[in-house]
Design a protein around this motif. Structure first.
Motif, PDB file in Angstrom:
ATOM      1  N   CYS A   1       0.830  -1.215   0.000  1.00  0.00           N
ATOM      2  CA  CYS A   1       0.000   0.000   0.000  1.00  0.00           C
ATOM      3  C   CYS A   1       0.858   1.256   0.000  1.00  0.00           C
ATOM      4  O   CYS A   1       0.503   2.243  -0.654  1.00  0.00           O
ATOM      5  CB  CYS A   1      -0.939  -0.006   1.204  1.00  0.00           C
ATOM      6  N   ASP A   2       1.964   1.243   0.717  1.00  0.00           N
ATOM      7  CA  ASP A   2       2.867   2.394   0.694  1.00  0.00           C
ATOM      8  C   ASP A   2       3.403   2.612  -0.711  1.00  0.00           C
ATOM      9  O   ASP A   2       3.419   3.734  -1.224  1.00  0.00           O
ATOM     10  CB  ASP A   2       4.015   2.175   1.679  1.00  0.00           C
ATOM     11  N   VAL A   3       3.832   1.539  -1.369  1.00  0.00           N
ATOM     12  CA  VAL A   3       4.350   1.650  -2.738  1.00  0.00           C
ATOM     13  C   VAL A   3       3.263   2.150  -3.686  1.00  0.00           C
ATOM     14  O   VAL A   3       3.490   3.078  -4.486  1.00  0.00           O
ATOM     15  CB  VAL A   3       4.900   0.290  -3.220  1.00  0.00           C
ATOM     16  N   ALA A   4       2.064   1.560  -3.616  1.00  0.00           N
ATOM     17  CA  ALA A   4       0.978   1.952  -4.515  1.00  0.00           C
ATOM     18  C   ALA A   4       0.587   3.407  -4.294  1.00  0.00           C
ATOM     19  O   ALA A   4       0.410   4.174  -5.257  1.00  0.00           O
ATOM     20  CB  ALA A   4      -0.224   1.038  -4.303  1.00  0.00           C
TER      21      ALA A   4
ATOM     22  N   MET B   1       2.119  -3.905  11.243  1.00  0.00           N
ATOM     23  CA  MET B   1       1.187  -3.979  10.116  1.00  0.00           C
ATOM     24  C   MET B   1       1.229  -5.357   9.467  1.00  0.00           C
ATOM     25  O   MET B   1       0.199  -5.892   9.040  1.00  0.00           O
ATOM     26  CB  MET B   1       1.512  -2.894   9.095  1.00  0.00           C
ATOM     27  N   CYS B   2       2.423  -5.945   9.403  1.00  0.00           N
ATOM     28  CA  CYS B   2       2.545  -7.307   8.873  1.00  0.00           C
ATOM     29  C   CYS B   2       1.822  -8.296   9.790  1.00  0.00           C
ATOM     30  O   CYS B   2       1.100  -9.187   9.312  1.00  0.00           O
ATOM     31  CB  CYS B   2       4.017  -7.679   8.735  1.00  0.00           C
ATOM     32  N   LEU B   3       1.985  -8.136  11.087  1.00  0.00           N
ATOM     33  CA  LEU B   3       1.299  -9.008  12.037  1.00  0.00           C
ATOM     34  C   LEU B   3      -0.217  -8.843  11.941  1.00  0.00           C
ATOM     35  O   LEU B   3      -0.960  -9.825  12.045  1.00  0.00           O
ATOM     36  CB  LEU B   3       1.776  -8.708  13.463  1.00  0.00           C
ATOM     37  N   TRP B   4      -0.676  -7.617  11.732  1.00  0.00           N
ATOM     38  CA  TRP B   4      -2.104  -7.371  11.545  1.00  0.00           C
ATOM     39  C   TRP B   4      -2.604  -8.113  10.299  1.00  0.00           C
ATOM     40  O   TRP B   4      -3.663  -8.744  10.325  1.00  0.00           O
ATOM     41  CB  TRP B   4      -2.359  -5.879  11.437  1.00  0.00           C
ATOM     42  N   GLY B   5      -1.823  -8.049   9.230  1.00  0.00           N
ATOM     43  CA  GLY B   5      -2.182  -8.811   8.035  1.00  0.00           C
ATOM     44  C   GLY B   5      -2.230 -10.302   8.313  1.00  0.00           C
ATOM     45  O   GLY B   5      -3.087 -11.022   7.785  1.00  0.00           O
ATOM     46  N   GLY B   6      -1.314 -10.788   9.174  1.00  0.00           N
ATOM     47  CA  GLY B   6      -1.321 -12.197   9.536  1.00  0.00           C
ATOM     48  C   GLY B   6      -2.556 -12.583  10.329  1.00  0.00           C
ATOM     49  O   GLY B   6      -3.122 -13.670  10.127  1.00  0.00           O
ATOM     50  N   VAL B   7      -2.996 -11.708  11.234  1.00  0.00           N
ATOM     51  CA  VAL B   7      -4.221 -11.969  11.992  1.00  0.00           C
ATOM     52  C   VAL B   7      -5.420 -12.058  11.044  1.00  0.00           C
ATOM     53  O   VAL B   7      -6.270 -12.959  11.161  1.00  0.00           O
ATOM     54  CB  VAL B   7      -4.447 -10.863  13.049  1.00  0.00           C
TER      55      VAL B   7
ATOM     56  N   ALA C   1      -6.742  -2.535   4.252  1.00  0.00           N
ATOM     57  CA  ALA C   1      -6.668  -1.224   3.604  1.00  0.00           C
ATOM     58  C   ALA C   1      -7.026  -0.109   4.575  1.00  0.00           C
ATOM     59  O   ALA C   1      -6.462   0.987   4.510  1.00  0.00           O
ATOM     60  CB  ALA C   1      -7.599  -1.195   2.394  1.00  0.00           C
ATOM     61  N   GLY C   2      -7.960  -0.385   5.490  1.00  0.00           N
ATOM     62  CA  GLY C   2      -8.333   0.624   6.470  1.00  0.00           C
ATOM     63  C   GLY C   2      -7.168   1.012   7.359  1.00  0.00           C
ATOM     64  O   GLY C   2      -6.984   2.200   7.675  1.00  0.00           O
ATOM     65  N   MET C   3      -6.368   0.033   7.764  1.00  0.00           N
ATOM     66  CA  MET C   3      -5.177   0.324   8.557  1.00  0.00           C
ATOM     67  C   MET C   3      -4.209   1.217   7.783  1.00  0.00           C
ATOM     68  O   MET C   3      -3.669   2.193   8.319  1.00  0.00           O
ATOM     69  CB  MET C   3      -4.490  -0.985   8.948  1.00  0.00           C
TER      70      MET C   3
ATOM     71  N   ALA D   1      -4.958   3.230   5.244  1.00  0.00           N
ATOM     72  CA  ALA D   1      -5.565   4.550   5.044  1.00  0.00           C
ATOM     73  C   ALA D   1      -5.407   5.407   6.295  1.00  0.00           C
ATOM     74  O   ALA D   1      -5.138   6.617   6.213  1.00  0.00           O
ATOM     75  CB  ALA D   1      -7.036   4.399   4.679  1.00  0.00           C
ATOM     76  N   ALA D   2      -5.575   4.789   7.460  1.00  0.00           N
ATOM     77  CA  ALA D   2      -5.405   5.529   8.716  1.00  0.00           C
ATOM     78  C   ALA D   2      -3.962   6.009   8.870  1.00  0.00           C
ATOM     79  O   ALA D   2      -3.714   7.140   9.310  1.00  0.00           O
ATOM     80  CB  ALA D   2      -5.809   4.646   9.888  1.00  0.00           C
ATOM     81  N   TRP D   3      -3.015   5.168   8.494  1.00  0.00           N
ATOM     82  CA  TRP D   3      -1.601   5.548   8.581  1.00  0.00           C
ATOM     83  C   TRP D   3      -1.288   6.690   7.618  1.00  0.00           C
ATOM     84  O   TRP D   3      -0.626   7.663   7.993  1.00  0.00           O
ATOM     85  CB  TRP D   3      -0.728   4.331   8.299  1.00  0.00           C
ATOM     86  N   ALA D   4      -1.775   6.600   6.379  1.00  0.00           N
ATOM     87  CA  ALA D   4      -1.541   7.672   5.410  1.00  0.00           C
ATOM     88  C   ALA D   4      -2.156   8.987   5.890  1.00  0.00           C
ATOM     89  O   ALA D   4      -1.545  10.063   5.762  1.00  0.00           O
ATOM     90  CB  ALA D   4      -2.125   7.284   4.051  1.00  0.00           C
ATOM     91  N   ALA D   5      -3.358   8.910   6.460  1.00  0.00           N
ATOM     92  CA  ALA D   5      -4.012  10.115   6.967  1.00  0.00           C
ATOM     93  C   ALA D   5      -3.207  10.726   8.115  1.00  0.00           C
ATOM     94  O   ALA D   5      -3.074  11.954   8.203  1.00  0.00           O
ATOM     95  CB  ALA D   5      -5.428   9.784   7.428  1.00  0.00           C
ATOM     96  N   TYR D   6      -2.658   9.879   8.985  1.00  0.00           N
ATOM     97  CA  TYR D   6      -1.854  10.397  10.094  1.00  0.00           C
ATOM     98  C   TYR D   6      -0.593  11.093   9.593  1.00  0.00           C
ATOM     99  O   TYR D   6      -0.224  12.170  10.085  1.00  0.00           O
ATOM    100  CB  TYR D   6      -1.468   9.273  11.054  1.00  0.00           C
TER     101      TYR D   6
END
Length: 331
Positions: free
Chosen positions: A238-241, A283-289, A309-311, A313-318
């Motif tokens: 998501c960071d790359v995209a 974030m990787c661990l969240w994806g694993g969950v 994606a919500g995670m 988006a929240a990071w990009a907004a911050y």
């Protein structure tokens, strides 16, 4: 039946070999000199990825044999040859920067070799697999600009795969993922929190290609295996995209080196790498969950990807909010 004790001993040996080779590369002192887009301010040795990839390529075939009866899902010799080709070109690029076309050619060649190692698939799936592998190699390479971020994320992803791999391909995936985790574990102490060495292109592109290959193997497990790797690397992807889309819309080159990734902007705003790298691991661990919940049937695929994606988006907004209070100039 897996022979767990010899397998565990082999993982320790792979990590030790990686560590010894990384220490040797520090003494070789092929330096990465800081430029405008760098997070470091003094020259740092590069080429630590040689330790990672050499230990992995030497240990992985032994790991497959030690694990036990591995179904013939994957031709390991061709996989090692493809990685060796990619790493050789990448190391040459670390020593003397080459045009983007040269790196892309090596990536496509390695990707074609790896796809050819899989059981017969349709031409459309083969093309999709090649594109996925090249994307993953570049994705990890683009994100490798901060101590521990890519190496730690790759380590987390590989450590979670034994619990996430579908049963039909688990015996193929686990020895590869475990060997990669062990090789990276030998490198991380030299790269985080203080960087005594960087992995360089040979490490970042190699790790990306291995993660991409694991993604293809997981997808062959049927069910929801195809979603596991995209969820694990959703933070990187998501960071790359986001960054490439933003630069494209701004009329900037998407192949020229820059420091406009979200993690770079966050670092320039004052956040330390000792916070940003563990955040990427989280974030990787969240994806694993999410992948675990998906594998158990507790959430559908669309919900897993929306939550991932919500995670992001929240990071990009911050980050966008933060730079208003801590201006960083041009992204």
């Amino acid at each position: 039946m897996p022979r767990l004790l010899p397998f565990a001993a082999l993982m320790v040996a792979i990590a030790a070999v990686s560590m010894l080779l990384v220490r040797a590369m520090i003494r070789v002192r092929v330096l990465d000199h800081p430029v405008a887009r760098s997070a470091h301010s003094t020259p740092v040795p590069t080429g630590g990825g040689i330790g990672i990839m050499a230990a992995f390529m030497a240990g992985m075939p032994v790991a497959r044999a030690t694990w036990g009866d591995v179904p013939d899902h994957f031709m390991g010799a061709g996989f090692i040859g493809a990685l060796a080709l990619l790493c050789a070109v990448s190391w040459y690029d670390d020593l003397r920067s080459r045009p983007v076309a040269v790196k892309l050619l090596a990536q496509f060649a390695a990707a074609i070799m790896i796809v050819a190692c899989l059981p017969p698939i349709t031409p459309l799936r083969a093309i999709g697999g090649i594109v996925w592998l090249v994307f993953m190699s570049n994705c990890v390479n683009f994100m490798d600009g901060m101590n521990g971020l890519v190496s730690g994320t790759s380590l987390c992803a590989c450590l979670m795969l034994p619990w996430l791999a579908p049963a039909p391909v688990a015996a193929t995936v686990i020895p590869i993922a475990a060997s990669m985790a062990a090789a990276i574990a030998g490198f991380v102490p030299f790269n985080f929190p203080r960087a005594r060495i960087f992995m360089g292109d040979v490490g970042s592109q190699g790790c990306g290609m291995v993660l991409g290959t694991l993604g293809l193997l997981l997808a062959r497990g049927g069910d929801t295996g195809w979603a596991v790797m995209p969820l694990l690397v959703s933070g990187l992807a998501c960071d790359v995209a986001f960054t490439l889309l933003r630069r494209w819309r701004a009329g900037e080159s998407i192949v020229t080196a820059h420091r406009g990734h979200l993690y770079q902007v966050a670092h320039r705003s004052g956040l330390p790498c000792t916070l940003l790298a563990p955040l990427a691991w989280g974030m990787c661990l969240w994806g694993g969950v999410l992948a675990w919940l998906l594998r158990r049937g507790e959430i559908p695929p669309w919900a897993a990807f929306v939550l991932a994606a919500g995670m992001q988006a929240a990071w990009a907004a911050y980050v966008r909010h933060r730079v208003r209070a801590h201006p960083v100039g041009r992204w």
